[in-house]
Design a protein around this motif. Structure first.
Motif, short mmCIF file in Angstrom:
data_model
loop_
_atom_site.label_atom_id
_atom_site.label_comp_id
_atom_site.label_asym_id
_atom_site.label_seq_id
_atom_site.Cartn_x
_atom_site.Cartn_y
_atom_site.Cartn_z
N VAL A 50 0.88 -1.18 0.00
CA VAL A 50 0.00 0.00 0.00
C VAL A 50 0.91 1.22 0.00
O VAL A 50 1.87 1.28 0.76
CB VAL A 50 -0.92 0.02 1.24
CG1 VAL A 50 -1.68 1.36 1.33
CG2 VAL A 50 -1.90 -1.14 1.21
N THR A 79 -3.14 8.29 -4.79
CA THR A 79 -2.55 6.99 -4.45
C THR A 79 -2.66 6.02 -5.63
O THR A 79 -1.78 5.19 -5.83
CB THR A 79 -3.21 6.34 -3.21
OG1 THR A 79 -4.55 5.96 -3.51
CG2 THR A 79 -3.19 7.27 -2.01
N GLY A 133 -6.99 3.75 -1.63
CA GLY A 133 -7.55 3.71 -0.28
C GLY A 133 -8.67 2.71 -0.14
O GLY A 133 -8.72 1.71 -0.86
N THR A 141 -4.73 5.64 4.34
CA THR A 141 -4.07 4.48 3.74
C THR A 141 -3.47 3.57 4.82
O THR A 141 -3.24 2.38 4.56
CB THR A 141 -2.97 4.91 2.75
OG1 THR A 141 -2.11 5.87 3.37
CG2 THR A 141 -3.58 5.51 1.50
#
Length: 235
Positions: A50, A79, A133, A141
């Motif tokens: 992540v 992200t 996310g 996150t």
């Protein structure tokens, strides 16, 4: 093959590993991340990943004064940019990576989060990247990382970014701040230490997942998975 202390990990990377805050993606730094992941792959480590968005978007900076929900969705999109470029870069060098997201995939070639599929892909030696996310505002996150770590049954969460461990106070503001080698999740919550958000810690505690916080640099994650004492262990 070297003896692994941790075989399956969730690597939580700060967006700044790909570029300076607000700057975007720097190819040199992207290539460094790819080399580090290639090393882990060659060791036989199963890696779920992540990544944050600090190199592109920070709500408290660029999103200041903006509607909070809008700012959060922009962060999720940021992200996804980081996750997508990582997935492309890994596949380019022959490391099979799969990108999953709670956001809609459109035509970019990534899939909706499916933990059963993710486990199967990890067992095949593929790197799983989670972007976007949780798909909902007001969730960090860090929480996504903890949720996916629990779902995948990882041995450890490694949080790698600009800080080399957990301190009793902000080391940039308090020179006398003490760095912990080992600390419990209960202690972190009791002292309100700003390492990860509260929900991420509660999930980690519930599923008995330890966390190592360390500074991102060449070879650091390899040292962690081999059992070297790096950064701060939160257990």
């Amino acid at each position: 093959m070297q003896q692994l202390a941790y075989r399956r990990i969730l690597l939580k990377l700060s967006g700044e590993v790909l570029g300076q805050s607000g700057f975007g993606i720097e190819i040199v730094k992207l290539n460094q991340v790819v080399r580090e992941l290639k090393t882990l792959h060659s060791l036989g480590v199963q890696v779920a990943l992540v990544i944050g968005a600090g190199n592109i978007w920070r709500k408290r900076e660029q999103g200041k004064g903006m509607n909070e929900v809008t700012a959060d969705y922009l962060g999720m999109i940021a992200t996804m940019m980081n996750a997508y470029v990582l997935e492309r870069a890994l596949n380019k060098v022959g490391i099979k990576a799969v990108l999953q997201s709670y956001l809609m995939s459109g035509n970019l070639g990534f899939n909706k989060v499916n933990n059963k599929s993710a486990k199967q892909e990890l067992n095949k030696g593929k790197i799983i990247i989670f972007g976007g996310g949780t798909g909902k505002p007001f969730v960090t996150t860090d929480t996504l990382a903890a949720r996916q770590a629990a779902a995948l049954g990882v041995d450890l969460i490694i949080k790698a970014g600009p800080i080399d461990g957990v301190y009793s106070a902000d080391p940039h503001k308090v020179k006398s701040a003490h760095k912990y080698k080992i600390i419990s999740i209960k202690q972190v919550l009791r002292q309100n230490l700003k390492v990860m958000d509260r929900q991420a810690f509660l999930i980690s505690a519930r599923y008995h997942i330890s966390i190592i916080v360390c500074k991102w640099c060449t070879g650091v994650v390899k040292q962690v998975v081999l059992g070297k004492k790096i950064g701060t262990l939160i257990n």
